[in-house]
Design a protein around this motif. Structure first.
Motif, mmCIF file in Angstrom:
data_model
loop_
_atom_site.group_PDB
_atom_site.id
_atom_site.type_symbol
_atom_site.label_atom_id
_atom_site.label_comp_id
_atom_site.label_asym_id
_atom_site.label_seq_id
_atom_site.Cartn_x
_atom_site.Cartn_y
_atom_site.Cartn_z
ATOM 1 N N ALA A 50 0.829 -1.209 0.000
ATOM 2 C CA ALA A 50 0.000 0.000 0.000
ATOM 3 C C ALA A 50 0.864 1.260 0.000
ATOM 4 O O ALA A 50 0.571 2.222 -0.728
ATOM 5 C CB ALA A 50 -0.922 -0.003 1.212
ATOM 6 N N VAL A 51 1.931 1.258 0.785
ATOM 7 C CA VAL A 51 2.826 2.422 0.847
ATOM 8 C C VAL A 51 3.506 2.632 -0.498
ATOM 9 O O VAL A 51 3.622 3.761 -0.977
ATOM 10 C CB VAL A 51 3.859 2.250 1.989
ATOM 11 N N MET A 52 3.925 1.539 -1.128
ATOM 12 C CA MET A 52 4.605 1.667 -2.419
ATOM 13 C C MET A 52 3.632 2.132 -3.502
ATOM 14 O O MET A 52 3.998 2.946 -4.359
ATOM 15 C CB MET A 52 5.269 0.349 -2.796
ATOM 16 N N GLN A 53 2.400 1.648 -3.475
ATOM 17 C CA GLN A 53 1.420 2.095 -4.459
ATOM 18 C C GLN A 53 1.079 3.569 -4.263
ATOM 19 O O GLN A 53 0.910 4.307 -5.238
ATOM 20 C CB GLN A 53 0.157 1.240 -4.379
ATOM 21 N N ALA A 54 0.991 4.004 -3.003
ATOM 22 C CA ALA A 54 0.734 5.419 -2.735
ATOM 23 C C ALA A 54 1.888 6.275 -3.260
ATOM 24 O O ALA A 54 1.671 7.350 -3.830
ATOM 25 C CB ALA A 54 0.530 5.644 -1.244
ATOM 26 N N SER A 55 3.103 5.778 -3.084
ATOM 27 C CA SER A 55 4.277 6.499 -3.564
ATOM 28 C C SER A 55 4.261 6.607 -5.092
ATOM 29 O O SER A 55 4.523 7.680 -5.647
ATOM 30 C CB SER A 55 5.542 5.773 -3.096
ATOM 31 N N GLU A 56 3.933 5.506 -5.752
ATOM 32 C CA GLU A 56 3.861 5.536 -7.216
ATOM 33 C C GLU A 56 2.743 6.454 -7.697
ATOM 34 O O GLU A 56 2.889 7.158 -8.694
ATOM 35 C CB GLU A 56 3.662 4.126 -7.756
ATOM 36 N N SER A 57 1.631 6.464 -6.982
ATOM 37 C CA SER A 57 0.513 7.326 -7.341
ATOM 38 C C SER A 57 0.899 8.801 -7.221
ATOM 39 O O SER A 57 0.595 9.606 -8.107
ATOM 40 C CB SER A 57 -0.685 7.023 -6.446
ATOM 41 N N LEU A 58 1.576 9.135 -6.122
ATOM 42 C CA LEU A 58 2.018 10.523 -5.947
ATOM 43 C C LEU A 58 3.041 10.919 -7.012
ATOM 44 O O LEU A 58 3.044 12.064 -7.477
ATOM 45 C CB LEU A 58 2.615 10.726 -4.561
ATOM 46 N N THR A 59 3.893 9.969 -7.404
ATOM 47 C CA THR A 59 4.868 10.250 -8.456
ATOM 48 C C THR A 59 4.148 10.571 -9.772
ATOM 49 O O THR A 59 4.517 11.518 -10.476
ATOM 50 C CB THR A 59 5.814 9.057 -8.642
ATOM 51 N N ALA A 60 3.126 9.782 -10.089
ATOM 52 C CA ALA A 60 2.364 10.038 -11.318
ATOM 53 C C ALA A 60 1.618 11.368 -11.234
ATOM 54 O O ALA A 60 1.559 12.115 -12.219
ATOM 55 C CB ALA A 60 1.382 8.892 -11.555
ATOM 56 N N GLN A 61 1.079 11.674 -10.052
ATOM 57 C CA GLN A 61 0.382 12.952 -9.881
ATOM 58 C C GLN A 61 1.344 14.124 -10.027
ATOM 59 O O GLN A 61 0.994 15.164 -10.585
ATOM 60 C CB GLN A 61 -0.304 13.002 -8.520
ATOM 61 N N ASN A 62 2.577 13.945 -9.514
ATOM 62 C CA ASN A 62 3.575 15.001 -9.638
ATOM 63 C C ASN A 62 3.934 15.209 -11.101
ATOM 64 O O ASN A 62 4.098 16.355 -11.550
ATOM 65 C CB ASN A 62 4.820 14.664 -8.828
ATOM 66 N N ALA A 63 4.039 14.133 -11.843
ATOM 67 C CA ALA A 63 4.360 14.251 -13.266
ATOM 68 C C ALA A 63 3.263 15.002 -14.014
ATOM 69 O O ALA A 63 3.538 15.710 -14.986
ATOM 70 C CB ALA A 63 4.563 12.869 -13.876
ATOM 71 N N ALA A 64 2.028 14.864 -13.519
ATOM 72 C CA ALA A 64 0.898 15.564 -14.143
ATOM 73 C C ALA A 64 0.726 16.966 -13.575
ATOM 74 O O ALA A 64 -0.168 17.696 -13.982
ATOM 75 C CB ALA A 64 -0.384 14.758 -13.943
ATOM 76 N N GLY A 65 1.562 17.332 -12.591
ATOM 77 C CA GLY A 65 1.480 18.664 -12.005
ATOM 78 C C GLY A 65 0.414 18.793 -10.934
ATOM 79 O O GLY A 65 0.001 19.899 -10.609
ATOM 80 N N GLN A 66 -0.034 17.680 -10.362
ATOM 81 C CA GLN A 66 -1.105 17.719 -9.379
ATOM 82 C C GLN A 66 -0.628 17.484 -7.949
ATOM 83 O O GLN A 66 -1.432 17.550 -7.025
ATOM 84 C CB GLN A 66 -2.158 16.656 -9.719
ATOM 85 N N ALA A 67 0.646 17.180 -7.758
ATOM 86 C CA ALA A 67 1.150 16.909 -6.402
ATOM 87 C C ALA A 67 2.459 17.665 -6.192
ATOM 88 O O ALA A 67 3.188 17.965 -7.141
ATOM 89 C CB ALA A 67 1.372 15.419 -6.199
ATOM 90 N N GLU A 68 2.735 17.966 -4.953
ATOM 91 C CA GLU A 68 3.966 18.675 -4.601
ATOM 92 C C GLU A 68 5.143 17.701 -4.559
ATOM 93 O O GLU A 68 4.990 16.532 -4.168
ATOM 94 C CB GLU A 68 3.814 19.340 -3.234
ATOM 95 N N LEU A 69 6.306 18.193 -4.908
ATOM 96 C CA LEU A 69 7.521 17.375 -4.909
ATOM 97 C C LEU A 69 7.867 16.906 -3.505
ATOM 98 O O LEU A 69 8.335 15.777 -3.319
ATOM 99 C CB LEU A 69 8.680 18.159 -5.527
#
Length: 105
Positions: A50-69
């Motif tokens: 779950a932690v790794m999937q959340a991390s991957e999700s945030l990485t994808a959101q960051n690539a789309a400009g929707q999450a903070e670095l």
């Protein structure tokens, strides 16, 4: 990150936690109400996944400009720590098993 190893560990833990498989192998039943080793392994693996999937999700959101670095870096660090913990426990279990194999009968 490669989740194939975590999924393989989860599948192995499910086999360990399966009561029909343990009964067929002649294992003793766990104490009522106490979590078994297989349950603890399953919980640790599911939390890690779950932690790794959340991390991957945030990485994808960051690539789309929707999450903070900062959020991405924090999630990646948490996933790395969680995975290193699982690997360390796995290594200790393997070492303990090898020690048991070396014991004289």
């Amino acid at each position: 990150m490669d989740l194939a190893a975590i999924r393989a560990y989860a599948a192995a833990a499910r086999q360990v936690a399966d009561p029909d498989a343990s009964a067929a192998a002649g294992a003793q039943a766990p104490v009522a109400g106490a979590p078994g080793f297989g349950d603890m392994v399953m919980n640790a693996l599911s939390e890690t996944q779950a932690v790794m999937q959340a991390s991957e999700s945030l990485t994808a959101q960051n690539a789309a400009g929707q999450a903070e670095l900062v959020d991405v870096v924090t999630a990646m660090a948490a996933a790395e720590v969680q995975l290193e913990t699982v690997i360390a426990v796995r290594d200790q279990v393997i070492r303990a098993y090898q020690e048991i194999l070396r014991m004289p009968i």
